[in-house]
Design a protein around this motif. Structure first.
Motif, PDB file in Angstrom:
ATOM      1  N   UNK A   2      34.990  31.700  46.883  1.00 23.06           N
ATOM      2  CA  UNK A   2      35.428  32.957  47.494  1.00 23.06           C
ATOM      3  C   UNK A   2      34.975  33.199  48.760  1.00 23.06           C
ATOM      4  N   UNK A   3      35.643  33.674  49.816  1.00 25.64           N
ATOM      5  CA  UNK A   3      35.253  33.840  51.070  1.00 25.64           C
ATOM      6  C   UNK A   3      34.167  34.876  51.060  1.00 25.64           C
ATOM      7  N   UNK A   4      33.086  34.883  52.040  1.00 24.27           N
ATOM      8  CA  UNK A   4      32.095  35.786  52.026  1.00 24.27           C
ATOM      9  C   UNK A   4      32.291  37.141  52.159  1.00 24.27           C
ATOM     10  N   UNK A   5      33.382  37.256  53.039  1.00 29.77           N
ATOM     11  CA  UNK A   5      33.867  38.781  53.211  1.00 29.77           C
ATOM     12  C   UNK A   5      34.377  39.462  51.958  1.00 29.77           C
ATOM     13  N   UNK A   6      35.138  38.671  51.315  1.00 26.41           N
ATOM     14  CA  UNK A   6      35.521  39.325  49.896  1.00 26.41           C
ATOM     15  C   UNK A   6      34.462  39.465  48.811  1.00 26.41           C
ATOM     16  N   UNK A   7      33.500  38.589  48.884  1.00 22.42           N
ATOM     17  CA  UNK A   7      32.494  38.569  48.041  1.00 22.42           C
ATOM     18  C   UNK A   7      31.454  39.710  48.146  1.00 22.42           C
ATOM     19  N   UNK A   8      31.290  40.118  49.709  1.00 22.70           N
ATOM     20  CA  UNK A   8      30.369  41.118  49.931  1.00 22.70           C
ATOM     21  C   UNK A   8      31.152  42.513  49.498  1.00 22.70           C
ATOM     22  N   UNK A   9      32.597  42.337  49.685  1.00 19.54           N
ATOM     23  CA  UNK A   9      33.215  43.526  49.379  1.00 19.54           C
ATOM     24  C   UNK A   9      33.245  43.919  47.854  1.00 19.54           C
ATOM     25  N   UNK A  10      33.392  42.640  47.145  1.00 17.78           N
ATOM     26  CA  UNK A  10      33.379  42.937  45.618  1.00 17.78           C
ATOM     27  C   UNK A  10      31.950  43.388  45.109  1.00 17.78           C
ATOM     28  N   UNK A  11      30.931  42.855  45.721  1.00 15.64           N
ATOM     29  CA  UNK A  11      29.567  43.190  45.335  1.00 15.64           C
ATOM     30  C   UNK A  11      29.409  44.812  45.430  1.00 15.64           C
ATOM     31  N   UNK A  12      30.038  45.283  46.759  1.00 13.55           N
ATOM     32  CA  UNK A  12      29.982  46.747  47.028  1.00 13.55           C
ATOM     33  C   UNK A  12      30.542  47.562  45.968  1.00 13.55           C
ATOM     34  N   UNK A  13      31.828  47.088  45.453  1.00 21.04           N
ATOM     35  CA  UNK A  13      32.661  47.805  44.604  1.00 21.04           C
ATOM     36  C   UNK A  13      31.898  47.696  43.228  1.00 21.04           C
ATOM     37  N   UNK A  14      31.152  46.769  42.866  1.00 25.98           N
ATOM     38  CA  UNK A  14      30.586  46.928  41.579  1.00 25.98           C
ATOM     39  C   UNK A  14      29.240  47.649  41.576  1.00 25.98           C
ATOM     40  N   UNK A  15      28.643  47.736  42.767  1.00 28.70           N
ATOM     41  CA  UNK A  15      27.346  48.506  43.058  1.00 28.70           C
ATOM     42  C   UNK A  15      27.711  50.048  42.642  1.00 28.70           C
ATOM     43  N   UNK A  16      28.849  50.248  42.912  1.00 31.91           N
ATOM     44  CA  UNK A  16      29.094  51.747  42.543  1.00 31.91           C
ATOM     45  C   UNK A  16      29.623  52.192  41.388  1.00 31.91           C
ATOM     46  N   UNK A  17      29.516  50.984  40.341  1.00 24.21           N
ATOM     47  CA  UNK A  17      29.879  51.450  39.050  1.00 24.21           C
ATOM     48  C   UNK A  17      29.052  51.750  37.984  1.00 24.21           C
ATOM     49  N   UNK A  18      29.279  52.443  36.903  1.00 23.63           N
ATOM     50  CA  UNK A  18      28.371  52.553  35.777  1.00 23.63           C
ATOM     51  C   UNK A  18      27.791  51.228  35.231  1.00 23.63           C
ATOM     52  N   UNK A  19      28.517  50.336  35.104  1.00 27.03           N
ATOM     53  CA  UNK A  19      28.055  49.122  34.665  1.00 27.03           C
ATOM     54  C   UNK A  19      29.010  48.095  35.607  1.00 27.03           C
ATOM     55  N   UNK A  20      28.439  46.750  35.634  1.00 26.22           N
ATOM     56  CA  UNK A  20      29.392  45.907  36.564  1.00 26.22           C
ATOM     57  C   UNK A  20      30.625  45.601  35.776  1.00 26.22           C
ATOM     58  N   UNK A  21      30.623  45.364  34.494  1.00 29.45           N
ATOM     59  CA  UNK A  21      32.122  44.824  34.001  1.00 29.45           C
ATOM     60  C   UNK A  21      33.219  46.070  34.056  1.00 29.45           C
ATOM     61  N   UNK A  22      32.820  47.544  34.412  1.00 26.57           N
ATOM     62  CA  UNK A  22      33.847  48.222  34.366  1.00 26.57           C
ATOM     63  C   UNK A  22      34.653  48.072  35.557  1.00 26.57           C
ATOM     64  N   UNK A  23      34.185  47.199  36.569  1.00 23.30           N
ATOM     65  CA  UNK A  23      35.276  46.881  37.778  1.00 23.30           C
ATOM     66  C   UNK A  23      35.691  45.550  37.514  1.00 23.30           C
ATOM     67  N   UNK A  24      35.857  44.856  36.372  1.00 20.37           N
ATOM     68  CA  UNK A  24      36.232  43.714  35.988  1.00 20.37           C
ATOM     69  C   UNK A  24      38.006  43.785  36.764  1.00 20.37           C
TER      70      UNK A  24
END
Lengths: 163, 426
Positions: A2-24
């Motif tokens: 995955x491109x770095x830019x997308x990867x960091x966007x996904x990390x940010x998305x997951x960080x805001x969740x109650x638990x990571x897999x909520x964002x699957x």
């Protein structure tokens, strides 16, 4: 990879969740937006980000209608085949789209633009027959309207190709 | 004027766009939030008023809303969650979509007040993929509500904090089932789970969780602002309460979603609010409350469309999604189409549903295509009973159109068998 830019966007998305897999689902949507479908490499990387095993993510990917585990066209046409659309002539319309694109249900056009799939009721029964392309809905369909939509989309694909 | 009724949920509805926060406020929006949360009225009082109003859940099951909120134990753990169910994936159902597009802030305010009643700090608004336009509208308006101080940290300067996130579904019918929905949000395979424990005790991440339909939640601010008696008086029947969003589709002249007093008669809904049947159509039957309710014949054309009256005739109001079929509709074909939906959408978790529904579909398919046998009729009846052994309510729901097809249109089924084919395709 995955491109770095997308990867960091996904990390940010997951960080805001109650638990990571909520964002699957959101993670898989974001990856599909970039590359159309979830290939094996993307599954492994996405699972890692979500703190899931690839198998656990596979359970979701193969379960949902809008996650694709094989290549699809740029535009995924899902024709509603549930009751009210059936009542309003969905079978004929599906045949029409099929012959216009030269593909059957479950197939992708040779130019890689269109995939045709049946889908369960999309909640537009008041505008039956209806279909959804990517996440946009088109209702009150007629052969003429379908011609117009397909022509517009094909043109759009050209533009993005030349960017 | 006759047939014109107070609009509550649809009062700000416009033909081409959602109502803005400003327009919602001008119509009395966020007054209930100011009064109850801003005024630090006790959460118990909020539950009491909603219970007194007689509000029954609009997602299909008709459970009293206030009672559900009150079932969150006072000693229950924190954080607590609210889930607004906008999955709406049953064929024929689309009223929640229209509501989200019409007046998003009445959903947001209702959710905030509901959360206040049992001290939830976070809500998930669960939206199906084909409602992406609704999800986009709601995300935009949630931000506007935060900016105005109606949502987020320290709402209206009080110590009550609460926020809402839009949760996008990957798209499967089972996700609308409350326990499966919770699994879906947690990123697990959305299998249904049988209580106990109930979600109000142990739901999302084992914390108290309330799941309400979005139409249910949209009513809350109006009930609190105008009082329970006002809400009761909106009903067309003495036992009912409130208005109802009816979604009518199929063979009517003007399909769509309309807000009417709950208990408005089917005849009025179709003849007046849908401008009658479609041209050339006469009424044959309808499904009164979505795909998992029973076919209803012209014998009940005048029935008040509310929970009680439909229960009296062995049917259900469900989601009040009325699908109308005319004299040219083959009801074997329609039922086959419904079973195609249910069999495809079975989550596969339990055997009666995973195996039973495709079996029923196959028998119906054979009948429709001229390969039917007499013995399929008792077989179908038996299967309709067997699927009640399934894990959740979706398979018994799938049996409803089948059993009512046999109850009311057995002659039509037999004609398919004796003529070896569909009489409507002859």
């Amino acid at each position: 990879m995955l491109p770095d830019q997308l990867r960091s966007k996904l990390r940010e998305m997951i960080a805001g969740a109650e638990s990571p897999r909520e964002k699957a689902i959101d993670v898989m949507y974001a990856i599909q937006e970039l590359q159309g479908w979830m290939n094996d490499e993307a599954m492994v990387e996405a699972a890692q980000l979500l703190a899931m095993s690839p198998l656990e993510l596979e359970e979701l990917a193969t379960f949902y209608d809008y996650i694709y585990r094989s290549p699809v066209g740029k535009f995924v046409i899902k024709v509603c085949d549930s009751t009210v659309c059936w009542l309003e002539g969905q079978l004929r319309l599906t045949d029409y789209i099929s012959s216009r694109l030269g593909i059957g249900l479950g197939q992708t056009s040779a130019d890689g633009l269109f995939t045709l799939l049946p889908v369960c009721c999309i909640g537009y029964c008041d505008r039956a027959p209806a279909m959804v392309i990517n996440k946009r809905v088109y209702g009150n369909l007629t052969p003429e309207k379908i011609d117009r939509i397909l022509a517009q989309l094909a043109q759009k694909a050209d533009f993005s190709g030349s960017e | 004027m006759a047939f014109e009724y107070p609009q509550v949920l649809f009062k700000n509805r416009k033909p081409d766009r959602a109502a803005t926060l400003e327009e919602y406020r001008q119509s009395g929006g966020y007054e209930a939030l100011q009064k109850f949360i801003g005024g630090a009225v006790s959460p118990g009082e909020v539950i009491k008023i909603v219970t007194e109003s007689g509000m029954l859940g609009r997602g299909g099951a008709g459970f009293p809303t206030g009672v559900k909120w009150a079932s969150v134990p006072g000693s229950g753990a924190f954080p607590r969650y609210l889930v607004a169910n906008a999955d709406e994936m049953e064929p024929g159902t689309f009223k929640d979509r229209v509501l989200m597009h019409a007046d998003p802030h009445c959903i947001i305010e209702g959710m905030t007040l509901a959360a206040y009643s049992f001290s939830a700090s976070k809500a998930f608004l669960f939206v199906r993929p084909s409602y992406e336009s609704g999800a986009v509208i709601l995300e935009r308006e949630l931000e506007n509500a935060r900016q105005a101080g109606f949502l987020g940290k320290n709402i209206l300067g009080t110590d009550f904090s609460f926020d809402i996130v839009v949760h996008r579904s990957g798209g499967r019918y089972i996700c609308g089932e409350a326990s499966a929905l919770l699994n879906a949000i947690m990123g697990k395979r959305p299998n249904p789970v049988k209580p106990p424990p109930y979600a109000t005790e142990k739901g999302l991440w084992e914390k108290p969780t309330v799941v309400n339909n979005v139409e249910t939640l949209a009513n809350v601010s109006h009930i609190l602002r105008n009082g329970p008696q006002w809400f009761k008086a909106l009903s067309a029947t003495p036992q009912g309460a409130g208005t109802k969003l009816y979604g009518i589709s199929g063979k009517v002249a003007r399909p769509g979603a309309v807000e009417l007093p709950i208990g408005t008669r089917l005849s009025e809904i179709i003849d007046v609010h849908c401008e009658g049947l479609a041209k050339g159509s006469t009424f044959k039957a309808c499904l009164p409350g979505g795909a998992s309710t029973r076919f209803m014949t012209a014998d009940h054309y005048d029935i008040p469309m509310d929970f009680e009256d439909l229960k009296k005739i062995g049917n259900r109001l469900g989601t009040a999604a009325i699908m109308v079929f005319d004299q040219n509709t083959c009801l074997v074909g329609a039922t086959l189409n419904l079973l195609e939906f249910f069999a495809r959408e079975s989550c596969g978790w339990c055997t009666p549903c995973r195996e039973g529904l495709p079996y029923m579909r196959e028998l119906l398919r054979r009948i429709e295509y001229g390969e039917g046998k007499e013995e399929y009729i008792p077989n179908l009846r038996m299967l309709c009973k067997q699927v009640w052994n399934s894990y959740c309510a979706l398979a018994p729901g799938a049996a409803e159109p089948v059993i009512s097809l046999l109850d009311f249109f057995e002659d039509e089924v037999r004609q398919h068998i004796s003529e070896k084919g569909c009489p409507f395709h002859a």
